[in-house]
Design an enzyme around this catalytic site. Structure first.
Site, short mmCIF file in Angstrom:
data_model
loop_
_atom_site.label_atom_id
_atom_site.label_comp_id
_atom_site.label_asym_id
_atom_site.label_seq_id
_atom_site.Cartn_x
_atom_site.Cartn_y
_atom_site.Cartn_z
N HIS A 21 -15.84 -8.60 0.62
CA HIS A 21 -14.96 -9.46 -0.18
C HIS A 21 -15.73 -10.13 -1.31
O HIS A 21 -15.22 -10.30 -2.41
CB HIS A 21 -14.29 -10.48 0.73
CG HIS A 21 -13.50 -9.84 1.82
ND1 HIS A 21 -12.25 -9.33 1.63
CD2 HIS A 21 -13.84 -9.56 3.11
CE1 HIS A 21 -11.81 -8.78 2.75
NE2 HIS A 21 -12.76 -8.91 3.66
N ARG A 24 -12.25 -6.08 -12.24
CA ARG A 24 -11.14 -5.96 -11.28
C ARG A 24 -10.32 -7.24 -11.17
O ARG A 24 -9.10 -7.24 -11.36
CB ARG A 24 -11.70 -5.59 -9.91
CG ARG A 24 -10.75 -5.83 -8.75
CD ARG A 24 -11.55 -5.98 -7.46
NE ARG A 24 -10.70 -6.28 -6.32
CZ ARG A 24 -10.42 -7.51 -5.89
NH1 ARG A 24 -10.90 -8.56 -6.53
NH2 ARG A 24 -9.65 -7.68 -4.83
N GLY A 44 -2.29 -6.42 1.93
CA GLY A 44 -3.74 -6.40 2.08
C GLY A 44 -4.37 -7.52 1.28
O GLY A 44 -5.06 -7.29 0.29
N ASP A 47 -2.79 -9.25 5.96
CA ASP A 47 -4.01 -8.47 6.12
C ASP A 47 -4.24 -8.19 7.60
O ASP A 47 -4.05 -9.07 8.44
CB ASP A 47 -5.22 -9.21 5.54
CG ASP A 47 -6.33 -8.27 5.15
OD1 ASP A 47 -6.59 -8.11 3.95
OD2 ASP A 47 -6.94 -7.66 6.05
N GLU A 89 2.66 -2.46 8.88
CA GLU A 89 3.66 -1.75 9.68
C GLU A 89 4.16 -2.57 10.85
O GLU A 89 5.17 -2.20 11.48
CB GLU A 89 3.08 -0.42 10.19
CG GLU A 89 2.75 0.58 9.09
CD GLU A 89 1.39 0.38 8.45
OE1 GLU A 89 1.02 1.20 7.59
OE2 GLU A 89 0.68 -0.59 8.82
N GLU A 107 -4.10 -4.47 -4.04
CA GLU A 107 -5.27 -3.80 -4.60
C GLU A 107 -5.65 -2.73 -3.60
O GLU A 107 -6.52 -2.90 -2.76
CB GLU A 107 -6.39 -4.83 -4.83
CG GLU A 107 -7.44 -4.34 -5.80
CD GLU A 107 -8.54 -3.60 -5.09
OE1 GLU A 107 -8.30 -2.42 -4.73
OE2 GLU A 107 -9.61 -4.17 -4.89
N GLU A 134 -9.32 6.30 1.72
CA GLU A 134 -8.85 5.30 2.68
C GLU A 134 -7.34 5.32 2.88
O GLU A 134 -6.84 4.66 3.78
CB GLU A 134 -9.29 3.88 2.33
CG GLU A 134 -10.77 3.68 2.48
CD GLU A 134 -11.20 2.27 2.14
OE1 GLU A 134 -12.20 1.84 2.70
OE2 GLU A 134 -10.53 1.61 1.33
#
EC number: 2.1.1.-
Length: 395
Positions: free
Chosen positions: A58, A67, A91, A113, A142, A156, A165
């Site tokens: 992070h 970014r 996320g 997250d 989910e 992101e 990923e």
């Protein structure tokens, strides 16, 4: 920062570079909206999420000013579509994008997250006195429940070479389950590029170094050095001077319309002409993403034509900015470096190219059947009257 499920099993975990995002959910007021059944969360997923609870990934992302500032600028650029609206951050990681949305006037932000970094995000939200606006949910996209539809999805989700990923699938899941018709998705579009490159310094450092080590002949190490250095894709930074041709477009993604099965296998053809005489050392992938409002949505056919294997020219003549051009986050070699860098497929043996020499072929990128977050890459190319094949696994 993690979003959703992947194939299970034990084995090689994805490289812990930048964090992957955990997803969030929501539906209409009252009964939660119906949607596709969530994929199971495997032991492999749990280990993956745990790997990205580390503060280092992070910190790396937040220190990537290209970014983070691009996302902040995009949020403020679309403030009229965010102010007073409900936002879902798929996320959220440390929650920085959720907080940016709160600063832009969002009525409510669901920050989701799957990794334990969500616990820190809760503290950060509290520290900034935004607990009345930003709701942090610790769980997979989910699995979480939100009892209302959302106006905006921000995420992101991009991995190395864009698709590593497989987090985009979680954004698609959230879009189909919770986004209102005409809602905003940031980023909205993405493009993956490929180009042949030359990089003699890399070969010198990794291979030719073994020819003479402190006066000792070690050339017998060179075959092993090539295998170790070039068997798998390499994530590193190159410059525009390393690129031998204009890039081709491997894939284009419209986040408003793309469906998960379209990401399982992507094939594109290419036809390059070398702009200089130099050794061909490999091929480089990079990507860019655009932040377009709903009014700029492209048709499904137009947006995903490269997913059907059609090549597009990415030369400057086709990339001229218009007055209303969207905000773009680019990881191209000629642009400011980011933590994504570029993804390189090196050849075991360089090929000497002449100026104006042709390189044609195809590339296929497919999700691994063993671990859905991994990518299988098959590169077939023809130059100097010979066909070559380079197969790699991004893991």
């Amino acid at each position: 920062m993690f979003a959703g499920g992947a194939d299970g099993g034990n084995g090689h975990l994805p490289r812990p570079r930048r964090a992957r995002r955990g997803g969030g959910g929501g539906g209409g007021m009252g009964s939660p909206p119906l949607g596709p059944p969530p994929p199971p969360c495997t032991d492999y997923d749990m280990a993956y999420f745990k790997a990205y609870s580390h503060i280092g990934v992070h910190e790396e992302m937040l220190k990537d000013h290209v970014r983070t500032n691009t996302y902040r600028n995009a949020i403020m650029h679309h403030q009229d579509l965010i102010s007073g609206k409900v936002v879902l951050d798929v996320g959220c990681g440390t929650g920085v994008l959720s907080i940016f949305c709160a600063f832009a006037g969002a009525a409510r932000v669901y920050a989701v997250d799957a990794s334990d970094i969500a616990l820190q995000a809760m503290e950060i939200v509290r520290e900034n006195e935004l607990s009345d606006k930003v709701i942090v949910l610790h769980g997979r996209i989910e699995d979480v429940e939100i009892e209302e539809k959302v106006d905006v999805i921000i995420s992101e989700w991009m991995g190395y070479m864009l698709l590593y990923e497989s987090m985009l699938g979680s954004v698609i899941f959230a879009r189909d389950k919770w986004l209102k018709p005409g809602g905003l998705i940031l980023p909205s579009h993405a493009s993956l590029y490929l180009a042949p490159i030359t990089n003699s310094h890399r070969y010198q450092d990794s291979v030719y170094f073994w020819q003479d080590v402190y006066g000792i002949k070690m050339s017998s190490m060179m075959p092993l050095a090539k295998q170790c250095a070039f068997m798998e894709p390499s994530v590193e930074t190159i410059s525009g001077e390393n690129v031998l041709t204009w890039p081709s477009v491997v894939a284009q993604v419209d986040c408003y319309t793309i469906q998960a099965p379209e990401l399982e296998t992507i094939t594109a053809t290419f036809n390059y002409t070398s702009m200089l005489q130099a050794p061909l050392h490999g091929f480089a992938f990079w990507f860019d993403v655009e932040f377009n409002g709903p009014v700029r949505q492209r048709s499904k056919k137009q947006a995903n034509q490269c997913l059907d294997g059609n090549t597009q020219d990415a030369s400057p003549s086709n990339k001229k900015k218009k007055a209303d051009a969207p905000i773009v986050l680019s990881t191209a070699p000629e642009d400011a470096p980011t933590h994504w860098q570029q993804t390189l497929l090196y050849l075991f043996e360089p090929i000497e190219l002449k100026k104006d020499q042709n390189i044609e072929g195809s590339v296929t990128i497919s999700q691994s059947q063993q671990h859905a977050r991994f990518l299988n890459i098959c590169l077939k190319y023809f130059t100097r009257d010979q066909w070559y094949v380079k197969e790699s696994v991004m893991k």
